[in-house]
Design an enzyme around this catalytic site. Structure first.
Site, mmCIF file in Angstrom:
data_model
loop_
_atom_site.group_PDB
_atom_site.id
_atom_site.type_symbol
_atom_site.label_atom_id
_atom_site.label_comp_id
_atom_site.label_asym_id
_atom_site.label_seq_id
_atom_site.Cartn_x
_atom_site.Cartn_y
_atom_site.Cartn_z
ATOM 1 N N PRO A 210 0.826 -1.211 0.000
ATOM 2 C CA PRO A 210 0.000 0.000 0.000
ATOM 3 C C PRO A 210 0.862 1.264 0.000
ATOM 4 C CG PRO A 210 -0.320 -1.275 2.037
ATOM 5 C CD PRO A 210 0.658 -2.018 1.202
ATOM 6 N N GLU A 211 0.478 2.228 -0.802
ATOM 7 C CA GLU A 211 1.151 3.528 -0.791
ATOM 8 C C GLU A 211 0.214 4.547 -0.132
ATOM 9 O OE1 GLU A 211 3.968 4.801 -3.377
ATOM 10 O OE2 GLU A 211 4.099 2.988 -4.582
#
Ligand SMILES: [Zn+2]
Length: 281
Positions: free
Chosen positions: A2-3
């Protein structure tokens, strides 16, 4: 992995589903998930019991829930595969359930599920509203405390390649490999451009590009290449169609038609357009 946009989607879900609720119990099902919480699982559970979740906050890819009582928060990092799920308390435990919070209202649980257990949660003190373990991390470009003038000065002084600087959490947090490539393409900067050669207007253009690519991803519910990633309600945040360079090797640049190139970068890859993003001499 996840960013920032995915983590922000999770934060919004937590704000909606968990804020204002009283924690009834905390159960740790895998010690690795609280490895940074040095006093251990028993202490972790005892300190959480009976406390209200005041809000849901984020800096870069870190999430935290400030709690009632002493200035403390439940801090989480999702790592490679972590998920924070809001789940019916009657639902059977997930295969990779690591930490489970039950609430006094009998409503949905908050569950930390993490197949690869690179993520973690911990209870920590707040210093000026920020958890102590991440106080050294610079604000991300969506925080009100992000100071563009200070960022530009620090960036030029760092004398490094621009992409390394974008991934340096002491300068700016929350920019991962995907969005660094996308922002550099938008600002027409090669990843290896030395930071000391950037003018202040160019740095301002780059910061605007970072905000634009991450803001667009946020509106679409986040970008992720990891099918393990789901947002707070278990809904997939998978979205990749808006990417211009990342993962598009040999495909034409949408601005000029030149095939996108991929080069190795810090055990990963950098994607760029060799015409729009000229290599520095
Ligand atoms: Zn191009």
């Amino acid at each position: 992995m996840p960013e920032l946009p995915e983590v922000e989607v999770v934060r919004r879900g937590l704000a909606e589903w968990v804020t204002g609720r009283e924690i009834a119990s905390a159960e740790v099902l895998h010690p690795r998930a609280i490895r940074r919480h040095l006093p251990g699982a028993h202490e972790f559970a005892a300190r959480l019991r009976g406390r209200l979740v005041k809000s849901a906050e984020r800096r870069g890819k870190y999430l935290w829930l400030p709690l009632s009582g002493p200035e403390e928060a439940l801090l989480a990092h999702l790592g490679m595969s972590g998920q924070l799920l809001v789940v019916d308390p009657a639902a059977p435990p997930e295969k990779h359930l690591r930490v489970r919070l039950r609430f006094a209202d009998g409503g949905p649980d908050l569950r930390f599920v993490d197949q690869r257990t690179f993520g973690h949660v911990m209870l920590t003190r707040l210093a000026g509203g920020v958890p102590e373990p991440i106080a050294h991390i610079a604000p991300d470009p969506f925080e009100g405390s992000f100071d563009e003038v200070r960022f530009a000065t620090a960036l030029r002084a760092k004398k490094t390649e621009i992409k390394r600087a974008l991934l340096d959490q002491s300068l700016i947090s929350g920019v991962g490999n995907i969005y660094a490539d996308e922002a550099l393409w938008l600002a027409r900067l090669h990843w290896a451009r030395p930071t000391q050669t950037l003018t202040r207007p160019k740095i301002a253009e780059l910061v605007a590009a970072v905000r634009e690519v991450m803001g667009a991803a946020l509106q679409q519910g986040g970008t992720s290449f990891d099918s393990l990633y789901v947002n707070v309600n278990g809904e997939s945040g998978y979205f990749d169609r808006s990417l211009e360079v990342y993962g598009r090797r040999e495909l034409p640049c949408s601005r000029c038609g030149t095939p996108i190139r991929r080069e190795p970068f810090m055990n990963r890859s950098s994607y760029y357009c060799p015409k729009c993003q000229r290599r520095p001499r």
